[in-house]
Design a protein around this motif. Structure first.
Motif, short mmCIF file in Angstrom:
data_model
loop_
_atom_site.label_atom_id
_atom_site.label_comp_id
_atom_site.label_asym_id
_atom_site.label_seq_id
_atom_site.Cartn_x
_atom_site.Cartn_y
_atom_site.Cartn_z
N ASN A 129 0.81 -1.20 0.00
CA ASN A 129 0.00 0.00 0.00
C ASN A 129 0.85 1.26 0.00
N VAL A 130 0.40 2.26 -0.78
CA VAL A 130 0.80 3.65 -0.60
C VAL A 130 -0.50 4.46 -0.53
N GLY A 131 -0.60 5.35 0.45
CA GLY A 131 -1.82 6.13 0.60
C GLY A 131 -2.70 5.61 1.71
N ASP A 132 -4.01 5.89 1.61
CA ASP A 132 -4.89 5.58 2.73
C ASP A 132 -6.07 4.68 2.37
N SER A 133 -5.95 3.89 1.29
CA SER A 133 -6.91 2.81 1.09
C SER A 133 -6.58 1.72 2.11
N ARG A 134 -7.46 0.73 2.24
CA ARG A 134 -7.30 -0.20 3.36
C ARG A 134 -7.72 -1.62 2.99
N ALA A 135 -6.97 -2.60 3.52
CA ALA A 135 -7.31 -4.02 3.39
C ALA A 135 -7.59 -4.58 4.78
N VAL A 136 -8.73 -5.25 4.92
CA VAL A 136 -9.17 -5.79 6.21
C VAL A 136 -9.51 -7.27 6.05
N LEU A 137 -9.04 -8.08 6.97
CA LEU A 137 -9.30 -9.52 6.98
C LEU A 137 -10.40 -9.85 7.98
N GLY A 138 -11.33 -10.70 7.56
CA GLY A 138 -12.32 -11.25 8.48
C GLY A 138 -11.87 -12.63 8.92
N ARG A 139 -11.56 -12.77 10.22
CA ARG A 139 -11.01 -14.04 10.74
C ARG A 139 -11.97 -14.64 11.77
N LEU A 140 -12.30 -15.91 11.58
CA LEU A 140 -13.20 -16.62 12.48
C LEU A 140 -12.49 -17.01 13.77
N VAL A 141 -13.11 -16.69 14.90
CA VAL A 141 -12.63 -17.14 16.21
C VAL A 141 -13.46 -18.36 16.59
N LYS A 142 -12.87 -19.53 16.52
CA LYS A 142 -13.63 -20.77 16.71
C LYS A 142 -14.26 -20.86 18.09
N ALA A 143 -13.59 -20.35 19.09
CA ALA A 143 -14.09 -20.47 20.47
C ALA A 143 -15.41 -19.75 20.66
#
Length: 443
Positions: free
Chosen positions: A166-180
């Motif tokens: 990345n350069v700048g202020d766009s964004r990547a977000v991960l959705g991660r499952l919490v099994k508990a």
């Protein structure tokens, strides 16, 4: 004069869907007014969804998803490439990135016969150098191109490994499952280069220890060198005493709206930029030879600089994808102005996959309308150009992760795919916006 202004703006406010409806094919995506979308598709590692909503007179956001070979070699590697390019000052830089960055990445991957951080860094550098060559050629006739730039967010999935650049202020977000707990948590994967972030301001000061004004707070907004740009999407006659009034609505149509710029003597619609510390392009803040005539005098820095102010060096991180990683959201900052990381992840997780990107866009637009105390239905009626007063261009790409497909070796071939985010195609004689800069000297 005001009657002329009202008639002009009423024309801008007639429902855009009447003019820009183009169903198209599912393969290439669909256009509905200022919204372009592809509700669902298949990439090598799972499904995906894309959507773009246009606000600027010319769409400055560009985006793409490429799946299949990541090099020019038959032997691979194979995987998925995602790019979101949020332009500013005009569409030229983001369009250039959309045409060249992935091709550079494939070339360098072929040379090294593998995907790596070095390959991605070289692809960014080659794209920056290529656009510099274009700017140098066009500078004498089109000097404002030196003030056009773009943020550049990239994701590459290859052999179970995820690269985020990345350069700048766009964004990547991960959705991660919490099994508990069964929850899906939001994890931000990209580093942002917005001077509103204290660590970014500290980085700028460390890189420019002799310049106490490298980052300036003006009107409660942090800016690089205190610069603000005004992009003229509307130029109409107006009374010099009118000043600024918020739009008011009557049965879904604007009844009152004006912005008077005392420096320009025009009614304009404004947009602020120069808040990122890294970008592709923006050579007037990187190369001293572009900080001079024929560039607009108010755009030029008063004092010459020896060290480039903005950087094109990407922040790159590497992540080994896990079976409980559910999906990735790549989006321009227009989305994150209205939704938190967790809000976005919750919306994707709690609804069907089909149309998920379009659903995120609607959630952001609902928030934008709410902040302006207006109806969502009224916001949708506002046409491009004027729409920028209410929200930015917004691009969303959601990539779902099938753990069985993600874990395959990078040498395993898959379906080839190439999709690019769309926007309104202007008629040949349409008037393009004129960029005129203003440096605010008031504190």
């Amino acid at each position: 004069m005001l009657s002329k202004l009202m008639n002009f703006l009423r024309a801008c406010w007639r429902p855009s869907s009447d003019r820009y409806v183009h169903a198209g094919s599912d393969a290439a995506g669909r256009q509905d007014g200022l919204l372009w979308y592809k509700d669902t598709g298949q990439h090598m590692n799972g499904e995906f969804s894309m959507a773009v909503v246009q606000a600027n007179n010319l769409l400055e956001d560009q985006s793409q998803i490429e799946s299949g070979p990541l090099s020019l070699l038959e032997s691979g590697p194979y995987g998925t490439f995602i790019g979101v390019y949020d332009g500013h000052g005009g569409p030229e830089t983001s369009r250039f990135i959309n045409e060249h960055l992935f091709q550079h990445l494939k070339r360098f991957t072929s040379e090294q016969q593998s995907m790596s951080v070095d390959v991605i860094r070289k692809a960014y550098q080659a794209t920056e150098e290529g656009f510099l060559s274009l700017v140098t050629k066009q500078w004498p006739m089109k000097p404002q191109i030196a003030a056009v730039g773009s943020c550049c967010l990239v994701g590459v999935i290859c052999g179970g490994t995820l690269y985020i650049a990345n350069v700048g202020d766009s964004r990547a977000v991960l959705g991660r499952l919490v099994k508990a707990t069964g929850e899906v948590l939001a994890l931000q994967l990209s580093s942002e280069h917005n001077v509103g972030i204290e660590s970014v301001r500290q980085e700028m000061h460390s890189l420019h220890p002799d310049d106490s004004h490298i980052v300036v707070l003006k009107h409660n907004v942090w800016r690089v060198k205190g610069l603000i740009q005004y992009y003229i999407d509307l130029v109409v006659e107006c009374d010099t005493n009118v000043g600024f009034r918020q739009p008011t609505f009557d049965s879904g149509f604007v009844t009152e709206f004006s912005v008077h710029d005392h420096d320009l003597g025009l009614c304009t619609q404004s947009k602020t930029v120069t808040i990122v510390s890294r970008s592709i392009g923006d050579f007037y803040l990187k190369k001293p030879e572009f900080n001079k005539e024929p560039l607009y005098s108010k755009f030029r820095l008063r004092e010459p600089f020896k060290r480039q102010i903005l950087s094109s060096e990407p922040s790159i991180s590497v992540h080994e994808l896990q079976p409980h990683d559910q999906f990735l959201i790549f989006a321009s900052d227009g989305l994150w102005e209205h939704l938190t990381n967790q809000d976005a992840v919750d919306i994707v997780q709690n609804h069907p996959r089909t149309g998920s990107a379009r659903r995120l866009l609607k959630a952001a637009l609902l928030e934008a309308a709410k902040k302006r105390e207006m109806r969502y239905s009224d916001l949708k009626k506002i046409d491009r150009g004027v729409r920028r007063h209410f929200h930015d261009d917004i691009t969303v790409v959601i990539v779902f992760l099938d753990s069985n497909l993600v874990s395959r070796a990078s040498s395993v071939k898959g379906p080839t795919l190439s999709v690019r985010g769309g926007g309104v195609n202007l008629p040949a004689k349409s008037l393009a916006p004129c960029a005129t800069p203003v440096e605010l000297n008031s504190s």
